[in-house]
Write a protein that holds these residues in place. Structure first.
Motif, short mmCIF file in Angstrom:
data_model
loop_
_atom_site.label_atom_id
_atom_site.label_comp_id
_atom_site.label_asym_id
_atom_site.label_seq_id
_atom_site.Cartn_x
_atom_site.Cartn_y
_atom_site.Cartn_z
N LEU A 42 -10.91 7.54 -2.82
CA LEU A 42 -10.41 6.46 -3.69
C LEU A 42 -8.90 6.32 -3.55
O LEU A 42 -8.38 5.20 -3.52
CB LEU A 42 -10.79 6.74 -5.14
CG LEU A 42 -12.26 6.54 -5.51
CD1 LEU A 42 -12.53 7.05 -6.91
CD2 LEU A 42 -12.64 5.08 -5.38
N ALA A 45 -8.22 4.69 -0.13
CA ALA A 45 -8.57 3.26 -0.14
C ALA A 45 -7.53 2.46 -0.92
O ALA A 45 -7.26 1.30 -0.58
CB ALA A 45 -9.95 3.07 -0.75
N SER A 46 -6.92 3.05 -1.94
CA SER A 46 -5.89 2.33 -2.69
C SER A 46 -4.64 2.10 -1.85
O SER A 46 -3.92 1.12 -2.05
CB SER A 46 -5.53 3.08 -3.97
OG SER A 46 -4.78 4.24 -3.67
N ILE A 52 -8.82 -5.12 -5.70
CA ILE A 52 -9.75 -4.13 -6.23
C ILE A 52 -11.13 -4.26 -5.58
O ILE A 52 -11.83 -3.26 -5.39
CB ILE A 52 -9.84 -4.21 -7.76
CG1 ILE A 52 -10.56 -2.97 -8.30
CG2 ILE A 52 -10.55 -5.45 -8.22
CD1 ILE A 52 -10.11 -2.51 -9.62
N SER A 54 -11.84 -5.20 -2.42
CA SER A 54 -11.80 -4.56 -1.10
C SER A 54 -11.58 -3.05 -1.22
O SER A 54 -12.01 -2.29 -0.37
CB SER A 54 -10.71 -5.20 -0.24
OG SER A 54 -9.44 -5.03 -0.82
N HIS A 55 -10.94 -2.63 -2.30
CA HIS A 55 -10.73 -1.21 -2.54
C HIS A 55 -12.07 -0.49 -2.62
O HIS A 55 -12.28 0.54 -1.97
CB HIS A 55 -9.95 -1.03 -3.85
CG HIS A 55 -9.76 0.40 -4.26
ND1 HIS A 55 -10.58 0.99 -5.19
CD2 HIS A 55 -8.88 1.34 -3.88
CE1 HIS A 55 -10.19 2.25 -5.35
NE2 HIS A 55 -9.16 2.47 -4.57
N PHE A 56 -13.00 -1.02 -3.40
CA PHE A 56 -14.30 -0.37 -3.53
C PHE A 56 -15.18 -0.58 -2.31
O PHE A 56 -16.02 0.26 -2.00
CB PHE A 56 -14.99 -0.81 -4.81
CG PHE A 56 -14.36 -0.21 -6.04
CD1 PHE A 56 -14.46 1.15 -6.26
CD2 PHE A 56 -13.66 -0.98 -6.93
CE1 PHE A 56 -13.86 1.73 -7.37
CE2 PHE A 56 -13.06 -0.43 -8.04
CZ PHE A 56 -13.16 0.94 -8.26
N ALA A 59 -13.81 2.17 -0.14
CA ALA A 59 -13.97 3.52 -0.68
C ALA A 59 -15.42 4.00 -0.67
O ALA A 59 -15.67 5.18 -0.38
CB ALA A 59 -13.42 3.57 -2.10
N LEU A 60 -16.36 3.13 -0.96
CA LEU A 60 -17.75 3.57 -1.06
C LEU A 60 -18.31 4.09 0.26
O LEU A 60 -18.80 5.23 0.31
CB LEU A 60 -18.63 2.46 -1.64
CG LEU A 60 -20.10 2.84 -1.83
CD1 LEU A 60 -20.23 3.99 -2.82
CD2 LEU A 60 -20.90 1.65 -2.27
N THR A 63 -16.49 7.33 1.29
CA THR A 63 -16.89 8.48 0.49
C THR A 63 -18.25 9.00 0.93
O THR A 63 -18.45 10.22 1.06
CB THR A 63 -16.93 8.10 -1.00
OG1 THR A 63 -15.64 7.60 -1.39
CG2 THR A 63 -17.29 9.29 -1.87
#
Length: 112
Positions: A42, A45-46, A52, A54-56, A59-60, A63
């Protein structure tokens, strides 16, 4: 049983120290797997994304891949622990010995 057989079955001090070290590695590794990797992904990705959404989206999958790879490494350390303690010997574990009619082969489980 002869004395030599009994001595061969007992773990040497070096093996006990190696087993204790591997248990500590497994303990720390499980904490990294469930806490460290998600937080690190996370955070990374930030730094890479601006929104937000595109961040998730970054990140998903990152991860999931990182946790899968790290879990595979922990599995290898777990098998190493079993070999050091003498619980699991891959040379004696042959799935072809068992017929379909017989019970499934015993699965050796480690501390992981």
């Amino acid at each position: 049983m002869t004395e030599m057989v009994l001595q061969a079955r007992q773990m040497r001090t070096r093996d006990r120290l190696a087993a204790a070290f591997l248990l500590i590695v497994l303990f720390a590794g499980t904490l990294v797997l469930w806490v460290g990797i998600p937080v690190l992904c996370l955070w990374a990705a930030s730094k890479v994304t601006n929104s937000i959404a595109s961040h998730f989206l970054v990140a998903l999958p990152t991860t999931l891949v990182a946790m899968g790879t790290f879990a595979w490494l922990l599995f290898r350390v777990d098998r190493l622990y079993l070999r050091v303690t003498g619980t699991f010997d891959p040379a004696h574990y042959d799935e072809e010995e068992y017929d379909d009619d017989e019970e499934d082969p015993r699965v050796v489980r480690g501390p992981l």
